[in-house]
Design a protein around this motif. Structure first.
Motif, PDB file in Angstrom:
ATOM      1  N   LEU A 247       0.820  -1.208   0.000  1.00 24.70           N
ATOM      2  CA  LEU A 247       0.000   0.000   0.000  1.00 24.70           C
ATOM      3  C   LEU A 247       0.855   1.261   0.000  1.00 24.70           C
ATOM      4  O   LEU A 247       0.587   2.208  -0.761  1.00 24.70           O
ATOM      5  N   PHE A 248       1.873   1.286   0.836  1.00 26.92           N
ATOM      6  CA  PHE A 248       2.732   2.463   0.885  1.00 26.92           C
ATOM      7  C   PHE A 248       3.518   2.631  -0.414  1.00 26.92           C
ATOM      8  O   PHE A 248       3.837   3.753  -0.811  1.00 26.92           O
ATOM      9  N   LYS A 249       3.826   1.531  -1.073  1.00 26.07           N
ATOM     10  CA  LYS A 249       4.549   1.613  -2.338  1.00 26.07           C
ATOM     11  C   LYS A 249       3.682   2.236  -3.430  1.00 26.07           C
ATOM     12  O   LYS A 249       4.178   2.927  -4.317  1.00 26.07           O
ATOM     13  N   LEU A 250       2.369   2.003  -3.340  1.00 25.08           N
ATOM     14  CA  LEU A 250       1.450   2.530  -4.344  1.00 25.08           C
ATOM     15  C   LEU A 250       1.105   3.998  -4.111  1.00 25.08           C
ATOM     16  O   LEU A 250       0.765   4.721  -5.055  1.00 25.08           O
ATOM     17  N   LEU A 251       1.194   4.446  -2.852  1.00 30.34           N
ATOM     18  CA  LEU A 251       0.804   5.817  -2.530  1.00 30.34           C
ATOM     19  C   LEU A 251       1.845   6.824  -3.014  1.00 30.34           C
ATOM     20  O   LEU A 251       3.045   6.555  -2.962  1.00 30.34           O
ATOM     21  N   PRO A 252       1.411   8.004  -3.479  1.00 29.71           N
ATOM     22  CA  PRO A 252       2.368   9.078  -3.754  1.00 29.71           C
ATOM     23  C   PRO A 252       3.137   9.439  -2.483  1.00 29.71           C
ATOM     24  O   PRO A 252       2.598   9.344  -1.375  1.00 29.71           O
ATOM     25  N   ASP A 253       4.381   9.853  -2.621  1.00 30.77           N
ATOM     26  CA  ASP A 253       5.213  10.148  -1.457  1.00 30.77           C
ATOM     27  C   ASP A 253       4.557  11.157  -0.516  1.00 30.77           C
ATOM     28  O   ASP A 253       4.602  10.992   0.709  1.00 30.77           O
ATOM     29  N   ARG A 254       3.958  12.202  -1.087  1.00 28.35           N
ATOM     30  CA  ARG A 254       3.374  13.251  -0.240  1.00 28.35           C
ATOM     31  C   ARG A 254       2.259  12.687   0.628  1.00 28.35           C
ATOM     32  O   ARG A 254       2.169  12.986   1.830  1.00 28.35           O
ATOM     33  N   LEU A 255       1.404  11.838   0.040  1.00 31.04           N
ATOM     34  CA  LEU A 255       0.303  11.255   0.800  1.00 31.04           C
ATOM     35  C   LEU A 255       0.821  10.261   1.827  1.00 31.04           C
ATOM     36  O   LEU A 255       0.342  10.206   2.966  1.00 31.04           O
ATOM     37  N   ALA A 256       1.813   9.461   1.444  1.00 28.70           N
ATOM     38  CA  ALA A 256       2.381   8.482   2.377  1.00 28.70           C
ATOM     39  C   ALA A 256       2.980   9.174   3.596  1.00 28.70           C
ATOM     40  O   ALA A 256       2.789   8.735   4.739  1.00 28.70           O
ATOM     41  N   LEU A 257       3.678  10.276   3.360  1.00 26.75           N
ATOM     42  CA  LEU A 257       4.272  11.018   4.471  1.00 26.75           C
ATOM     43  C   LEU A 257       3.199  11.654   5.352  1.00 26.75           C
ATOM     44  O   LEU A 257       3.328  11.708   6.573  1.00 26.75           O
ATOM     45  N   LYS A 258       2.134  12.132   4.717  1.00 25.86           N
ATOM     46  CA  LYS A 258       1.057  12.749   5.477  1.00 25.86           C
ATOM     47  C   LYS A 258       0.390  11.717   6.388  1.00 25.86           C
ATOM     48  O   LYS A 258       0.115  11.998   7.571  1.00 25.86           O
ATOM     49  N   LEU A 259       0.138  10.524   5.854  1.00 23.83           N
ATOM     50  CA  LEU A 259      -0.458   9.472   6.674  1.00 23.83           C
ATOM     51  C   LEU A 259       0.467   9.081   7.820  1.00 23.83           C
ATOM     52  O   LEU A 259       0.029   8.884   8.955  1.00 23.83           O
ATOM     53  N   THR A 260       1.753   8.974   7.514  1.00 20.66           N
ATOM     54  CA  THR A 260       2.721   8.614   8.549  1.00 20.66           C
ATOM     55  C   THR A 260       2.786   9.684   9.630  1.00 20.66           C
ATOM     56  O   THR A 260       2.845   9.384  10.827  1.00 20.66           O
ATOM     57  N   GLU A 261       2.764  10.940   9.215  1.00 16.63           N
ATOM     58  CA  GLU A 261       2.824  12.041  10.183  1.00 16.63           C
ATOM     59  C   GLU A 261       1.595  12.033  11.074  1.00 16.63           C
ATOM     60  O   GLU A 261       1.698  12.198  12.298  1.00 16.63           O
ATOM     61  N   ARG A 262       0.433  11.770  10.498  1.00 14.19           N
ATOM     62  CA  ARG A 262      -0.809  11.771  11.283  1.00 14.19           C
ATOM     63  C   ARG A 262      -0.814  10.645  12.310  1.00 14.19           C
ATOM     64  O   ARG A 262      -1.112  10.859  13.489  1.00 14.19           O
ATOM     65  N   GLU A 263      -0.460   9.435  11.870  1.00  7.85           N
ATOM     66  CA  GLU A 263      -0.458   8.305  12.787  1.00  7.85           C
ATOM     67  C   GLU A 263       0.647   8.460  13.841  1.00  7.85           C
ATOM     68  O   GLU A 263       0.459   8.087  15.002  1.00  7.85           O
TER      69      GLU A 263
END
Length: 273
Positions: free
Chosen positions: A243-259
């Protein structure tokens, strides 16, 4: 059975390292066990000698010492002990933001997590090549395959290093009889979260995210034997990686920052012993 084969396991006094020692002994490998806790190592070694009729040598050592890997390999050489299997498992986590910990803490962390495993391989690899047989398991983490998180600045980075290093090394050892695997478990029942103070918090996480250390070790040895260069333990962890491989970097980082922010808030509000 692994007649006359010997394995070195770092961080072998508990958790995944202990599980690797037990699984290797079950498969007939003689052992060299290293970690800081000599009494714990001695107890494990004695049990495995009796249960599996193998040799088990204890080498207490703090791999945060810059001269640690050299001293360990020299001690083995002086006893005529060659290493056929290396499991680089020793590791721990450092919490807080980068500038909230003294540099000495980070220097020791990088020594244990990156420099020591690399040096051990550099020192032991020529012998493996000369004998035409070697197995190297670098215990990395799912954290090395997803975006880094605040408050664990160097952990994911160190695991990403082990993964990339293992990939390059695997290509360099093709055709030599040496197999290299970066093992990438996710949440695993061990003492890891006790050491970094997050046990109570992570214990509230869903059970399907967790694996047990013996399964991780067994899968790791099967993977290196099969020539798997990067192996992610567990279906859930493989889905997370994909899932993280499929996500754009900006979105992946945003999700990581939120969690990550939620995790830090829960940790700050949780009671401490």
């Amino acid at each position: 059975m692994a007649s006359n084969r010997r394995a070195l396991v770092t961080g072998a006094s508990a958790g995944i390292g202990e599980a690797f020692a037990r699984e290797l002994a079950r498969r007939g490998f003689d052992l060299v066990l290293t970690a800081r806790r000599a009494d714990r190592l001695e107890a494990i070694a004695a049990e495995l000698r009796d249960r599996h009729a193998i040799e088990a040598v204890v080498a207490p050592l703090d791999l945060a010492r810059p001269d640690g890997p050299e001293a360990l390999v020299a001690a083995l050489a002086s006893q005529g002990l060659h290493i056929d299997v290396l499991v680089n498992n020793a590791g721990y986590g450092v919490t807080d933001y980068l500038d909230e910990q003294p540099w000495s803490t980070h220097a020791a962390f990088m020594q244990v997590m990156m420099t020591a495993p690399t040096e051990l391989i550099w020192r032991l690899l020529p012998g493996m090549k000369a004998r035409g047989y070697g197995r190297i398991v670098n215990v990395a983490s799912l954290a090395g395959l997803v975006p880094g998180s605040a408050g664990h600045t160097l952990y994911g980075a160190s695991k990403a290093y082990l993964i990339r290093f293992s990939q390059s090394l695997a290509l360099e050892t093709l055709g030599t009889g040496v197999h290299v695997t970066a093992l990438c478990p996710g949440f695993t029942h061990s003492e890891f979260h006790d050491v970094n103070g997050a046990r109570q918090l992570v214990s509230n996480m869903p059970s399907f995210l967790w694996m047990d250390a013996p399964t991780v070790a067994r899968q790791g040895l099967d993977a290196v034997e099969a020539g798997e260069i990067v192996y992610v333990n567990g279906r859930v962890n493989r889905v997370i990686k994909a899932l993280f491989k499929l996500l754009p970097d900006r979105l992946a980082l945003k999700l990581t920052e939120r969690e990550g922010r939620r995790f830090r808030l829960r940790r700050a509000s949780s009671p401490h012993p």
